[in-house]
Design a protein around this motif. Structure first.
Motif, short mmCIF file in Angstrom:
data_model
loop_
_atom_site.label_atom_id
_atom_site.label_comp_id
_atom_site.label_asym_id
_atom_site.label_seq_id
_atom_site.Cartn_x
_atom_site.Cartn_y
_atom_site.Cartn_z
N LEU A 160 0.84 -1.21 0.00
CA LEU A 160 0.00 0.00 0.00
C LEU A 160 0.88 1.25 0.00
O LEU A 160 1.73 1.42 0.87
N LEU A 161 0.63 2.10 -0.98
CA LEU A 161 1.34 3.39 -1.05
C LEU A 161 0.38 4.48 -0.61
O LEU A 161 -0.73 4.61 -1.15
N ILE A 162 0.81 5.26 0.38
CA ILE A 162 -0.07 6.33 0.90
C ILE A 162 0.53 7.68 0.55
O ILE A 162 1.67 7.99 0.93
N GLY A 163 -0.22 8.49 -0.17
CA GLY A 163 0.24 9.83 -0.54
C GLY A 163 -0.14 10.83 0.55
O GLY A 163 -1.30 11.18 0.71
N ALA A 164 0.89 11.27 1.31
CA ALA A 164 0.69 12.33 2.31
C ALA A 164 1.62 13.46 1.89
O ALA A 164 2.21 14.15 2.73
N ASP A 165 1.77 13.63 0.58
CA ASP A 165 2.81 14.51 0.05
C ASP A 165 2.29 15.89 -0.35
O ASP A 165 2.81 16.51 -1.28
N GLY A 166 1.26 16.37 0.38
CA GLY A 166 0.86 17.77 0.24
C GLY A 166 0.06 18.05 -1.02
O GLY A 166 -0.26 17.16 -1.80
#
Ligand SMILES: Cc1cc2nc3c(=O)[nH]c(=O)nc-3n(C[C@H](O)[C@H](O)[C@H](O)COP(=O)(O)OP(=O)(O)OC[C@H]3O[C@@H](n4cnc5c(N)ncnc54)[C@H](O)[C@@H]3O)c2cc1C
Length: 466
Positions: free
Chosen positions: A203-209
Motif C-alpha cells: 500500500l502506497l499512501i500519498g501524504a505529500d501535500g
C-alpha cells in the motif's frame, strides 16, 4: 443545502473513482531494467512526512492490529528539526478536539503540553462592513474550543513517539521521484527515489501535500481553485500583555479575514489572508508600519451602507438583549517578532477519488481548504484516524492492506466529513470577500441570528471542532 450538495458530490466521486480504477490510472515510472537492484519491500510506504504523514506513521505503528506490518516514511526535507525553546514559530495550527484525542491516543499530547500549547476558550468573529458578530464559547468558559499549537512542536512530539515504534522506518532527505501503481497485473506499487533506488509495497499512501506526486500518478481529476490570496503569518507581542489571552479573534475585511490566535498571555500569532500584492507589501513594511497596519486592520471603521445599518439596528434591537453579545475590542499589538513574517499561497483543492487498488491519499494531498476556519490539518488528522481504523480492521480480518473495497470505506467515511467542511469554508470565503450592500445585509442578519441561537452555535462549534 451544503449537506445535500455534499451527498451528491460523494456519489459522483464514488462513480468517478470506479471509472478511474477501471480506465485511467497511469504510471509515470519506467519499467525497471534488468541491471537494476531488486526493490526493497515494505508493507506500507507513506510518501510525505509533514504533520499528517508523520502522525499516520505513528498511528499505524502503534496500532496492535498492524504490529506485524512494516512501514516506511519518506520525507524529502532534511531531518526533523527540534523546535526552539526560546522563540515561537510563525506556523501554528488551531487544533480540534478530534486532533487532541488523536494526539493523546498516540502518546504525543503530554510532550506537546510540556513544550508549548495554548487553550482557546472563546472566539469572536465579526464583519468589518457591518460589525455583525458571532461569539463561540462553552458556558463560563469551562471548556476549550480548540488549542493553538506550533506545527514544529506537534511534529517534534509525534516524532518522539515514532522513535519508540520499531515497525516504522523513517528516511529524511529522501525524495520520491516516480511511482508505479498496482494495475495491469502488477501486484505491488513501486516507488523510485531520487537516488535511483526502487522500493515496493502493498500500500502506497500519498501524504505529500497539495502538489502530491502520488495523486498525479493516480491520473485522477483534481479540482483546484487559486484564491489569488496569500496568508501572511507573524508572531506578535501584545501591548501590556492581554492578562487573560484566551480568545481567538477573526475580523472579516472585504479583502479577506485577519485572525489573532493566542500563544501565551503576551503573544499571539497572526494569520492575515489578503491579496497577493498586499501580502507582498506587508512583508516589506518596516516593523512599526507593519504593526500599525495590523492594528488598523482590526480597528479601522469601514464605510457602512445606510440601509444595511438601519436593518441591522432593527435586528439587533429585537435580539441583542437575548444574546448579551457585544463587540469586544481585540488586544492592541505592540511589536512583531523579528524575522517572523512570511506569506503562503492559499487555494482550494479536492481530488475526485482518495483511493485505488494499493494506493490512497490523505491530508492536503486529497483536500486543501482556506485557513479561515482553521480546518486544513484537522481534516488530515481525521483521515489519519479513519485510515488507521480501516487498515487495522482489514489486516485483522485477513483482507490485506490493498483491498479496494476496504479502502473505499475509508474514502466514503472521510468524504462525509471533508466535503461539507470544504464547501462551507469556500462559501464563507466567497460570502465575505465582497462589500456589496445586499450581500453584507444578508450575511450580517444571518450571523446575528445565528449568534442569538445557542443550540445552533453549539452544533456549529461541535461539528467544526470535534
Ligand atoms: C497560513 C496558513 C494557516 C493555516 N492554519 C491552519 C490551522 O489553524 N488549522 C488547521 O487545521 N490547518 C491550518 N492550515 C492548513 C495546514 O497547514 C495544512 O492543511 C497542513 O500543513 C497539511 O499537512 P500535510 O502533512 O497534509 O501536507 P504538507 O504539510 O504539505 O506536507 C507534505 C510533506 O510531503 C513532503 N513531500 C512532498 N513531495 C514529496 C516527495 N515527492 N517525496 C518525499 N516527500 C515529499 C514535503 O516535503 C512535506 O513535508 C493553515 C495553512 C496555511 C497556509
Amino acid at each position: 443545502m451544503s449537506l445535500i450538495m455534499a451527498r451528491s458530490m460523494c456519489l459522483r466521486m464514488t462513480a468517478q473513482r470506479i471509472i478511474a480504477c477501471q480506465h485511467r490510472w497511469s504510471s509515470t515510472a519506467a519499467e525497471p531494467s534488468a541491471t537494476e537492484q531488486p526493490a526493497e519491500f515494505y508493507d506500507i510506504i507513506i510518501a510525505g512526512g509533514g504533520m499528517v504523514g508523520t502522525t499516520l506513521a505513528c498511528s499505524l505503528g502503534k496500532n496492535p492490529r498492524l504490529a506485524d506490518r512494516k512501514t516506511l516514511l519518506l520525507e524529502a526535507a532534511a531531518g526533523f528539526k527540534p523546535c526552539s525553546t526560546e522563540t515561537y514559530s510563525n506556523r501554528v495550527s488551531a487544533i480540534s478536539k478530534g486532533t487532541y484525542r488523536l494526539m493523546k491516543a498516540i502518546g504525543a499530547w503530554p510532550e506537546i503540553e510540556a513544550t508549548r500549547v495554548k487553550s482557546v476558550l472563546k472566539m469572536q468573529v465579526w464583519d468589518a462592513c457591518s460589525d455583525a458578530l458571532i461569539t463561540f464559547n462553552y458556558d463560563d468558559l469551562s471548556d476549550n474550543i480548540s488549542w493553538i499549537v506550533e506545527n514544529d512542536v506537534l511534529l517534534a512530539s509525534v516524532y518522539r513517539q515514532l522513535e519508540t515504534v520499531s515497525s516504522v522506518e523513517i528516511r529524511y532527505s529522501t525524495r520520491m521521484e516516480e511511482c508505479r501503481l498496482i494495475r495491469d497485473g502488477a501486484d505491488m506499487s513501486t516507488v523510485r527515489l531520487a537516488n535511483g533506488n526502487r522500493l515496493k509495497c502493498e500500500l502506497l499512501i500519498g501524504a505529500d501535500g497539495y502538489n502530491s506526486l502520488v495523486r498525479r500518478s493516480m491520473g485522477v481529476d483534481n479540482f483546484t481553485l487559486a484564491y489569488n490570496q496569500m496568508g501572511v503569518v507573524a508572531t506578535l507581542k501584545l501591548a501590556g500583555g492581554a492578562a487573560n489571552n484566551v480568545t481567538a479573534w477573526q475580523r472579516f475585511l472585504p479583502t479577506g479575514p485577519i485572525a489573532l490566535l493566542p500563544l501565551n498571555d503576551e503573544m499571539s500569532s497572526l494569520v492575515w489572508s489578503t491579496s497577493v500584492p498586499e501580502a507582498k507589501r506587508l512583508l516589506q513594511l518596516d516593523e512599526p508600519s507593519f504593526v500599525a497596519a495590523v492594528n488598523e486592520a482590526f480597528n479601522k471603521s469601514y464605510p457602512k451602507n445606510n440601509i444595511v445599518e438601519d436593518v441591522m439596528k432593527n435586528v439587533n434591537s429585537l435580539i441583542s438583549a437575548s444574546t448579551g453579545s457585544r463587540l469586544e475590542p481585540p488586544p492592541v499589538v505592540e511589536s512583531v517578532m523579528e524575522k517572523s513574517r512570511a506569506a503562503f499561497p492559499l487555494g482550494l483543492g479536492h481530488t475526485s477519488t482518495y483511493v485505488g487498488q494499493g494506493v490512497c491519499l490523505i491530508g492536503d494531498a486529497a483536500h486543501r481548504v482556506h485557513p479561515l476556519a482553521g480546518q486544513g490539518v484537522n481534516l488530515g488528522f481525521g483521515d489519519v484516524q479513519c485510515l488507521t481504523d480501516t487498515l487495522a480492521e482489514a489486516n485483522y480480518s485477513g483482507l490485506g492492506l490493498n483491498n479496494l473495497s476496504q479502502l473505499v470505506k475509508y474514502e466514503q467515511e472521510r468524504l462525509k466529513h471533508n466535503i461539507p467542511i470544504l464547501l462551507t469554508t469556500h462559501g464563507l470565503q466567497r460570502l465575505y470577500t465582497t462589500d456589496f450592500p445586499p450581500i453584507v445585509g444578508l450575511r450580517s442578519i444571518g450571523l446575528t441570528i445565528t449568534n442569538a441561537l445557542p443550540p445552533v452555535k453549539k452544533f456549529l462549534m461541535n461539528y467544526a471542532m470535534s
